[in-house]
Design an enzyme around this catalytic site. Structure first.
Site, short mmCIF file in Angstrom:
data_model
loop_
_atom_site.label_atom_id
_atom_site.label_comp_id
_atom_site.label_asym_id
_atom_site.label_seq_id
_atom_site.Cartn_x
_atom_site.Cartn_y
_atom_site.Cartn_z
CB ILE A 1 -0.95 0.01 1.21
CG1 ILE A 1 -1.75 -1.29 1.27
CG2 ILE A 1 -1.91 1.19 1.13
CD1 ILE A 1 -2.51 -1.50 2.55
CG ASN B 1 6.71 -8.47 3.92
OD1 ASN B 1 7.11 -9.49 3.38
ND2 ASN B 1 5.44 -8.15 3.97
CB SER C 1 -6.76 -2.99 10.34
OG SER C 1 -7.41 -4.21 10.03
CE1 TYR D 1 -2.06 -5.73 11.07
CE2 TYR D 1 -4.31 -6.56 10.93
CZ TYR D 1 -3.33 -5.67 10.53
OH TYR D 1 -3.63 -4.71 9.59
CE LYS E 1 -2.35 -2.04 11.58
NZ LYS E 1 -1.35 -1.05 11.13
N GLY F 1 -8.29 -16.88 14.74
CA GLY F 1 -8.23 -15.42 14.56
C GLY F 1 -9.11 -14.89 13.46
#
Length: 338
Positions: free
Chosen positions: A12, A35, A125, A150, A154, A298
């Site tokens: 992104i 990454n 997110s 994760y 956020k 998850g």
């Protein structure tokens, strides 16, 4: 104006750098390349004719963050993408996620709080909503206990920014809660290129389609949805990048009504895993090799956005359909494997 984009070589981030440069902003990228690849700079340059400034920095090293802001004293705004982002991996390696996603945010905000005026866009997110009670999800939906580390990073990240803005009048921030980005730039110069095995659905689909992966695993077909697979809101990455620029411009022009604002970014339409596979089969003209396996820890059942606030306040709306976004992802995958 000079804009810092952390994680600017990522999926992104790189598309947002392109849109910023198209609008005349001077961009500085920070990325540790954990990454992403420095080769992405060539793709950005090929599209825009401009090579952004690049600093290879691990934001977990606070001294290097401090040195960066001493070197670049005229940063007008920051768009913060740099973070670990895979739900499954976060379940297996929670401490890695807390260190990388929370510590780096704190170091950035500490530097920005010293500046006369700072504009900050946070890559948040839809995971902050957990399994929302109602669809589509509005920004007023309650933030629920996270389903993964994760998602928790956020949530915590947003709380840190909100608390910091409350006591830092010179800091203006927008958290963009986006749903499932996909696709590649229409030039096929940049796109999603995860290192190792993809953690997201679409690159795993295209890598399977091109023969790099033997088979796609569909995690569960017994969810309470029409076809039994999870539903997500898949948004084209260029649409998403444009929204970041609009959010930044809102802060730079002082159009925000609060010094901390939140917007959902999505298409407003949910698509199941099987529908995404069918989209790939339509645009590629080939069948995908996939199998149904057990559910994954998850994962939530469904999530898709109410985008009214972004449409009306930011003047932004997604333009690309699922098939158009999928075709761009497939074109990109075939190009990089040739």
């Amino acid at each position: 104006m000079k804009i810092l984009v952390t994680g600017g070589l990522g999926f992104i981030g790189s598309h947002t750098v392109v849109e910023l440069q198209k609008k005349g902003f001077e961009v500085v990228i920070i990325d540790d390349c954990s990454n992403a690849s420095e080769n992405v700079l060539k793709g950005i340059t090929a599209i825009t004719g401009i090579t952004p400034h690049f600093e290879k920095i691990d934001l977990k090293e606070r001294e290097k963050v401090q040195s960066f802001f001493k070197k670049y004293k005229d940063i007008a705004g920051v768009i913060h993408f740099a973070a670990s982002k895979a739900v499954g991996e976060s379940v297996e390696k929670p401490l890695l996620y807390y260190e990388n996603n929370i510590g780096t945010l704190v170091y950035l905000l500490k530097e920005l709080s010293h500046q006369q005026r700072s504009c900050f866009i946070f890559s948040s997110s839809c995971t902050v909503y957990g399994q929302a009670d109602n669809m589509p999800i509005t920004e007023d939906a309650p933030v629920k206990p996270a389903e993964s580390p994760y998602g928790n990073t956020k949530q915590i990240g947003e709380e840190i920014i909100r608390d910091t803005c409350r006591v830092t009048p010179n800091l203006n921030a927008i958290a963009l809660r986006y749903f499932n980005p996909m696709g590649a730039h229409p030039s096929t110069e940049i796109g999603e290129l995860p290192i190792g095995v993809p953690q997201n659905l679409v690159p795993f689909i295209t890598q399977t389609g091109v023969g790099l992966r033997e088979q796609l695993s569909v995690f569960g077909d017994d969810y309470p949805t029409e076809d039994g697979t999870c539903i997500r809101d898949y948004i084209y990455v260029v649409d998403l990048a444009i929204a970041h620029v609009k959010a930044l411009q809102r802060l730079l022009k002082g159009e925000n009504t609060d010094n901390y604002e939140v917007f959902n970014l999505g298409t407003g339409k949910g698509s199941s895993v099987l529908e995404v596979i069918e989209s790939f089969e339509r645009v590629s003209g080939q069948k995908l090799n996939y199998k149904i396996v057990d559910r994954r820890p998850g994962d939530i059942v469904k999530a898709y956005a109410d985008t009214t606030r972004a449409n009306e306040v930011l003047g932004w709306k997604s333009q690309y359909t699922l098939d158009q976004a999928m075709k761009s992802a497939w074109d990109w995958e075939r190009k990089i494997r040739n």
